[in-house]
Design a protein around this motif. Structure first.
Motif, PDB file in Angstrom:
ATOM      1  N   THR A  61       0.814  -1.215   0.000  1.00 55.66           N
ATOM      2  CA  THR A  61       0.000   0.000   0.000  1.00 55.66           C
ATOM      3  C   THR A  61       0.848   1.267   0.000  1.00 55.66           C
ATOM      4  OG1 THR A  61      -0.145  -0.058   2.409  1.00 55.66           O
ATOM      5  CG2 THR A  61      -1.919  -1.120   1.183  1.00 55.66           C
ATOM      6  N   ARG A  62       2.182   1.112   0.095  1.00 52.95           N
ATOM      7  CA  ARG A  62       3.062   2.277   0.208  1.00 52.95           C
ATOM      8  C   ARG A  62       4.075   2.410  -0.916  1.00 52.95           C
ATOM      9  NH1 ARG A  62       5.256   1.570   6.115  1.00 52.95           N
ATOM     10  NH2 ARG A  62       6.070   3.652   5.769  1.00 52.95           N
ATOM     11  N   CYS A  63       4.227   1.359  -1.761  1.00 53.95           N
ATOM     12  CA  CYS A  63       5.196   1.395  -2.856  1.00 53.95           C
ATOM     13  C   CYS A  63       4.778   0.380  -3.919  1.00 53.95           C
ATOM     14  CB  CYS A  63       6.619   1.130  -2.348  1.00 53.95           C
ATOM     15  SG  CYS A  63       6.969  -0.591  -1.941  1.00 53.95           S
ATOM     16  N   ALA A 106       8.830  -6.899  11.752  1.00 49.30           N
ATOM     17  CA  ALA A 106       7.938  -6.251  12.713  1.00 49.30           C
ATOM     18  C   ALA A 106       7.295  -5.008  12.128  1.00 49.30           C
ATOM     19  CB  ALA A 106       8.711  -5.885  13.988  1.00 49.30           C
ATOM     20  N   GLY A 107       7.902  -4.428  11.090  1.00 49.53           N
ATOM     21  CA  GLY A 107       7.356  -3.213  10.504  1.00 49.53           C
ATOM     22  C   GLY A 107       6.288  -3.452   9.476  1.00 49.53           C
ATOM     23  N   GLY A 108       6.074  -4.698   9.039  1.00 46.84           N
ATOM     24  CA  GLY A 108       5.076  -4.982   8.011  1.00 46.84           C
ATOM     25  C   GLY A 108       3.671  -4.782   8.529  1.00 46.84           C
ATOM     26  N   GLY A 109       2.796  -4.239   7.676  1.00 50.84           N
ATOM     27  CA  GLY A 109       1.413  -4.037   8.069  1.00 50.84           C
ATOM     28  C   GLY A 109       0.650  -5.352   8.036  1.00 50.84           C
ATOM     29  N   GLY A 110      -0.428  -5.412   8.733  1.00 51.29           N
ATOM     30  CA  GLY A 110      -1.245  -6.620   8.753  1.00 51.29           C
ATOM     31  C   GLY A 110      -1.920  -6.865   7.415  1.00 51.29           C
ATOM     32  N   HIS A 166      10.041  -0.822   4.060  1.00 49.61           N
ATOM     33  CA  HIS A 166       9.765   0.476   4.671  1.00 49.61           C
ATOM     34  C   HIS A 166      10.430   0.643   6.033  1.00 49.61           C
ATOM     35  CE1 HIS A 166       7.157   1.552   1.409  1.00 49.61           C
ATOM     36  NE2 HIS A 166       6.717   0.315   1.452  1.00 49.61           N
ATOM     37  N   ASN A 167      11.097  -0.397   6.470  1.00 49.20           N
ATOM     38  CA  ASN A 167      11.885  -0.360   7.699  1.00 49.20           C
ATOM     39  C   ASN A 167      13.261  -0.934   7.400  1.00 49.20           C
ATOM     40  OD1 ASN A 167       9.082  -0.172   8.575  1.00 49.20           O
ATOM     41  ND2 ASN A 167       9.898  -0.355  10.627  1.00 49.20           N
ATOM     42  N   CYS A 168      14.243  -0.517   8.148  1.00 48.95           N
ATOM     43  CA  CYS A 168      15.593  -1.057   7.998  1.00 48.95           C
ATOM     44  C   CYS A 168      15.582  -2.538   8.357  1.00 48.95           C
ATOM     45  CB  CYS A 168      16.548  -0.302   8.911  1.00 48.95           C
ATOM     46  SG  CYS A 168      18.204  -1.001   8.983  1.00 48.95           S
ATOM     47  N   GLY A 169      16.166  -3.354   7.496  1.00 47.83           N
ATOM     48  CA  GLY A 169      16.253  -4.787   7.760  1.00 47.83           C
ATOM     49  C   GLY A 169      17.270  -5.125   8.835  1.00 47.83           C
ATOM     50  N   SER A 204      16.738  -3.880   2.672  1.00 48.44           N
ATOM     51  CA  SER A 204      16.633  -2.451   2.972  1.00 48.44           C
ATOM     52  C   SER A 204      17.467  -2.162   4.206  1.00 48.44           C
ATOM     53  CB  SER A 204      15.174  -2.039   3.197  1.00 48.44           C
ATOM     54  OG  SER A 204      14.633  -2.705   4.310  1.00 48.44           O
ATOM     55  N   ARG A 205      18.109  -1.012   4.211  1.00 45.01           N
ATOM     56  CA  ARG A 205      18.952  -0.632   5.348  1.00 45.01           C
ATOM     57  C   ARG A 205      18.931   0.885   5.529  1.00 45.01           C
ATOM     58  NH1 ARG A 205      18.738  -5.350   5.730  1.00 45.01           N
ATOM     59  NH2 ARG A 205      20.365  -6.858   6.170  1.00 45.01           N
TER      60      ARG A 205
END
Length: 113
Positions: free
Chosen positions: A5-7, A24-28, A38-41, A63-64
């Motif tokens: 939904t963001r990219c 942990a940053g992934g949306g449901g 969308h979050n640093c790995g 992603s970093r």
């Protein structure tokens, strides 16, 4: 396929569920899927918490933030490449690049080979 939904990223429902479980940053999945880029790995900070920028690989889920990725050997993707390659425009990356002031598209050390 579920689209982020963001990219422009997409994944099949099974992979999206696995990616969400490992990030942990992934949306449901019920509220829309947000890919792990969308979050640093490395530290799981988002761009706001990581100095305003997350480097995202165009070839994989890597992603970093700068702190976690500065010595990883990633290669910046030329903006002209983002505009001219068919696979990039088919996924919508040029439009994403125009609006994504908090991301820099790169190739991680494995995808750069």
């Amino acid at each position: 396929w579920l689209g982020c939904t963001r990219c422009p990223r997409a994944a099949c429902a099974s992979c999206a569920a696995l990616l969400n479980a490992s990030s942990a940053g992934g949306g449901g999945l019920r509220t829309g899927w947000s890919c792990p880029q969308h979050n640093c790995g490395g530290c799981n900070r988002n761009a706001s918490d990581a100095g305003g920028l997350v480097f995202r690989c165009v070839g994989c889920k890597w992603s970093r933030c700068w702190d976690c990725g500065k010595d990883s050997g990633f290669v910046p993707v030329d903006p002209k490449e983002m505009e001219t390659h068919a696979w990039v425009s088919e996924l919508g990356f040029p439009k994403a690049c125009e609006r994504a002031g908090n991301a820099e598209y790169v190739r991680c050390s494995e995808c750069a080979l």
